[in-house]
Design a protein around this motif. Structure first.
Motif, PDB file in Angstrom:
ATOM      1  N   ALA A 120      -4.644  27.288  27.933  1.00  0.00           N
ATOM      2  CA  ALA A 120      -5.005  26.165  27.079  1.00  0.00           C
ATOM      3  C   ALA A 120      -5.101  24.909  27.948  1.00  0.00           C
ATOM      4  CB  ALA A 120      -3.956  25.976  25.983  1.00  0.00           C
ATOM      5  N   PRO A 121      -5.901  23.903  27.536  1.00  0.00           N
ATOM      6  CA  PRO A 121      -6.080  22.706  28.370  1.00  0.00           C
ATOM      7  C   PRO A 121      -4.771  22.069  28.822  1.00  0.00           C
ATOM      8  CG  PRO A 121      -7.703  22.704  26.624  1.00  0.00           C
ATOM      9  CD  PRO A 121      -6.796  23.868  26.358  1.00  0.00           C
ATOM     10  N   GLU A 123      -1.786  23.386  29.014  1.00  0.00           N
ATOM     11  CA  GLU A 123      -1.063  24.296  29.910  1.00  0.00           C
ATOM     12  C   GLU A 123      -1.621  24.217  31.314  1.00  0.00           C
ATOM     13  OE1 GLU A 123       0.135  27.876  26.743  1.00  0.00           O
ATOM     14  OE2 GLU A 123      -1.620  28.052  28.047  1.00  0.00           O
ATOM     15  N   ARG A 124      -2.928  24.198  31.417  1.00  0.00           N
ATOM     16  CA  ARG A 124      -3.570  24.171  32.732  1.00  0.00           C
ATOM     17  C   ARG A 124      -3.230  22.890  33.482  1.00  0.00           C
ATOM     18  NH1 ARG A 124      -9.716  26.258  33.907  1.00  0.00           N
ATOM     19  NH2 ARG A 124      -9.667  26.077  36.187  1.00  0.00           N
ATOM     20  N   VAL A 125      -3.302  21.770  32.793  1.00  0.00           N
ATOM     21  CA  VAL A 125      -3.000  20.489  33.437  1.00  0.00           C
ATOM     22  C   VAL A 125      -1.533  20.446  33.870  1.00  0.00           C
ATOM     23  CG1 VAL A 125      -2.798  18.007  33.052  1.00  0.00           C
ATOM     24  CG2 VAL A 125      -4.830  19.234  32.261  1.00  0.00           C
ATOM     25  N   ALA A 126      -0.646  20.883  33.001  1.00  0.00           N
ATOM     26  CA  ALA A 126       0.775  20.865  33.338  1.00  0.00           C
ATOM     27  C   ALA A 126       1.070  21.764  34.529  1.00  0.00           C
ATOM     28  CB  ALA A 126       1.598  21.305  32.131  1.00  0.00           C
ATOM     29  N   PHE A 127       0.482  22.959  34.542  1.00  0.00           N
ATOM     30  CA  PHE A 127       0.731  23.896  35.639  1.00  0.00           C
ATOM     31  C   PHE A 127       0.195  23.356  36.963  1.00  0.00           C
ATOM     32  CE2 PHE A 127      -0.760  27.302  38.404  1.00  0.00           C
ATOM     33  CZ  PHE A 127       0.406  28.037  38.580  1.00  0.00           C
ATOM     34  N   VAL A 128      -1.044  22.869  36.969  1.00  0.00           N
ATOM     35  CA  VAL A 128      -1.644  22.392  38.216  1.00  0.00           C
ATOM     36  C   VAL A 128      -0.858  21.206  38.769  1.00  0.00           C
ATOM     37  CG1 VAL A 128      -3.670  21.263  39.207  1.00  0.00           C
ATOM     38  CG2 VAL A 128      -3.949  23.262  37.726  1.00  0.00           C
ATOM     39  N   LEU A 129      -0.539  20.249  37.919  1.00  0.00           N
ATOM     40  CA  LEU A 129       0.143  19.057  38.411  1.00  0.00           C
ATOM     41  C   LEU A 129       1.564  19.356  38.874  1.00  0.00           C
ATOM     42  CD1 LEU A 129      -1.014  16.306  35.886  1.00  0.00           C
ATOM     43  CD2 LEU A 129      -1.835  16.721  38.210  1.00  0.00           C
ATOM     44  N   HIS A 130       2.272  20.226  38.163  1.00  0.00           N
ATOM     45  CA  HIS A 130       3.667  20.486  38.539  1.00  0.00           C
ATOM     46  C   HIS A 130       3.796  21.569  39.599  1.00  0.00           C
ATOM     47  CE1 HIS A 130       7.699  22.328  38.249  1.00  0.00           C
ATOM     48  NE2 HIS A 130       8.089  21.069  38.156  1.00  0.00           N
ATOM     49  N   ASP A 131       3.216  22.748  39.335  1.00  0.00           N
ATOM     50  CA  ASP A 131       3.453  23.883  40.220  1.00  0.00           C
ATOM     51  C   ASP A 131       2.641  23.824  41.503  1.00  0.00           C
ATOM     52  OD1 ASP A 131       4.659  24.647  37.732  1.00  0.00           O
ATOM     53  OD2 ASP A 131       4.654  26.707  38.435  1.00  0.00           O
ATOM     54  N   VAL A 132       1.478  23.184  41.463  1.00  0.00           N
ATOM     55  CA  VAL A 132       0.638  23.128  42.658  1.00  0.00           C
ATOM     56  C   VAL A 132       0.828  21.805  43.407  1.00  0.00           C
ATOM     57  CG1 VAL A 132      -1.716  23.282  43.551  1.00  0.00           C
ATOM     58  CG2 VAL A 132      -1.053  24.642  41.547  1.00  0.00           C
ATOM     59  N   THR A 149      10.276  17.591  27.990  1.00  0.00           N
ATOM     60  CA  THR A 149      10.729  18.941  27.648  1.00  0.00           C
ATOM     61  C   THR A 149       9.572  19.806  27.196  1.00  0.00           C
ATOM     62  OG1 THR A 149      12.919  18.128  27.004  1.00  0.00           O
ATOM     63  CG2 THR A 149      12.236  20.279  26.149  1.00  0.00           C
ATOM     64  N   ALA A 150       8.698  19.264  26.348  1.00  0.00           N
ATOM     65  CA  ALA A 150       7.529  20.021  25.886  1.00  0.00           C
ATOM     66  C   ALA A 150       6.582  20.318  27.040  1.00  0.00           C
ATOM     67  CB  ALA A 150       6.811  19.250  24.791  1.00  0.00           C
ATOM     68  N   THR A 151       6.466  19.371  27.960  1.00  0.00           N
ATOM     69  CA  THR A 151       5.594  19.567  29.120  1.00  0.00           C
ATOM     70  C   THR A 151       6.134  20.677  30.011  1.00  0.00           C
ATOM     71  OG1 THR A 151       4.961  17.237  29.053  1.00  0.00           O
ATOM     72  CG2 THR A 151       4.552  18.429  31.107  1.00  0.00           C
ATOM     73  N   ARG A 152       7.452  20.709  30.161  1.00  0.00           N
ATOM     74  CA  ARG A 152       8.079  21.780  30.940  1.00  0.00           C
ATOM     75  C   ARG A 152       7.780  23.147  30.318  1.00  0.00           C
ATOM     76  NH1 ARG A 152      12.414  21.630  34.405  1.00  0.00           N
ATOM     77  NH2 ARG A 152      12.848  19.475  33.792  1.00  0.00           N
ATOM     78  N   GLN A 153       7.814  23.218  28.995  1.00  0.00           N
ATOM     79  CA  GLN A 153       7.532  24.465  28.307  1.00  0.00           C
ATOM     80  C   GLN A 153       6.080  24.894  28.489  1.00  0.00           C
ATOM     81  OE1 GLN A 153       8.772  23.402  24.356  1.00  0.00           O
ATOM     82  NE2 GLN A 153      10.919  23.958  24.717  1.00  0.00           N
ATOM     83  N   LEU A 154       5.166  23.924  28.488  1.00  0.00           N
ATOM     84  CA  LEU A 154       3.758  24.242  28.731  1.00  0.00           C
ATOM     85  C   LEU A 154       3.577  24.860  30.112  1.00  0.00           C
ATOM     86  CD1 LEU A 154       2.032  21.019  27.334  1.00  0.00           C
ATOM     87  CD2 LEU A 154       1.818  23.326  26.401  1.00  0.00           C
TER      88      LEU A 154
END
Length: 300
Positions: A120-121, A123-132, A149-154
């Motif tokens: 989902a949009p 989820e993708r933004v949260a993953f790229v910015l945090h994990d990458v 907290t919600a962003t962490r869950q995404l």
């Protein structure tokens, strides 16, 4: 004028990172460039004295632009089915352009981008910015309009999906190319047994033809099914030229029709000498956006 020139120079120091963020979020080099250009337009119209951290400000702008593009795709019912192949970065087989190498780093194979397309949009933004890119959730949350907290869950949900890229590809380009050449030779000769020998038992073939296939994408799993599909497809490509290329830094091929027009780009993931994944982009519209002018001669 001097102030604008200095601003442009400062912006250029961030451009490479911004393009890397946008490409991972959008899966399209051209759209990534558009997002970065939008960030330049906005900063050039903003009083820089009001910005405490230029890099963080630009990252926020690019992320929000990408988020809007992803949401617009979804609103237009462009939520892509399994098999949708993003636009790859193409280089000559001898080595990557330094700019492309910097953009991709060591983490943006086609397999990862395909999985990112299923998120989902937000989820993708949260993953790229945090994990990458290692941004803290406190900074990502305002971009998404969520709590930390919600962003962490995404990001956590996205991470579970992305774990599907379980096997690391062989890093040796010669080993990759050996496997790809064996695949091409087996397909050209119609040798099913040779194909089965070079394909991993769990191989996945994703093929995206866009308008050429009336928007259809295909995902085929298992060596037997992939081998037979490859042989069927190849029978239609008699007379096409095939060129070696690097596709997002890994061995791949580009095929051209009788008129010299690009017909498809194929990226391969090779693991322990066998082909684990094949991603085929045959969408004419997106092929036209790719720079395929610097590739070498056709494979004999």
């Amino acid at each position: 004028m001097d102030q604008q020139r200095l601003l442009a120079e400062r912006f250029e120091t961030h451009r490479r990172r911004l393009r890397g963020i946008a490409y991972r979020m959008l899966g399209s080099p051209s759209e990534a460039d558009d997002a970065v250009q939008e960030a330049w337009i906005r900063i050039s119209r903003t009083d820089e004295s009001e910005i405490d951290n230029l890099g963080a400000w630009l990252t926020t702008v690019v992320a929000r632009v990408c988020l809007n593009i992803l949401r617009a795709r979804k609103a237009r019912h462009e939520a892509y089915p399994p098999g949708r192949v993003p636009e790859p970065i193409i280089d000559r087989p001898e080595g990557m352009d330094p700019e492309h190498e910097a953009l991709l780093g060591d983490s943006v194979g086609l397999a990862l981008l395909v999985l990112l397309e299923t998120l989902a949009p937000a989820e993708r933004v949260a993953f790229v910015l945090h994990d990458v890119f290692a941004l803290p959730f406190d900074e990502i949350a305002p971009i998404l309009g969520r709590t930390p907290t919600a962003t962490r869950q995404l990001a956590s949900r996205a991470r579970r999906r992305v774990r599907g890229v379980a096997s690391a590809p062989d890093r040796d380009l010669r080993a990759q190319r050996t496997a790809v050449d064996a695949f091409i030779a087996a397909v050209r000769s119609g040798d099913l047994e040779a194909l089965l020998a070079i394909l991993a038992p769990t191989v996945i073939l994703r093929a995206d033809g866009g308008a050429r296939w009336l928007g259809a994408t295909r995902e085929i799993r298992g060596a037997e099914m992939v081998a037979r599909s490859a042989l069927t497809i190849t029978r239609r490509l008699t007379g096409f030229d095939v060129q070696h290329a690097l596709v997002n830094g890994s061995a791949g091929i580009v095929s051209r029709d009788e008129n010299g027009e690009p017909f498809s780009v194929m990226g391969f993931m090779v693991h322990d000498g066998r082909i684990l994944e094949i991603d085929v982009l045959a969408d004419p519209e997106r092929l036209r956006r790719l720079d395929l002018t610097r590739l070498g001669s056709a494979i004999s």
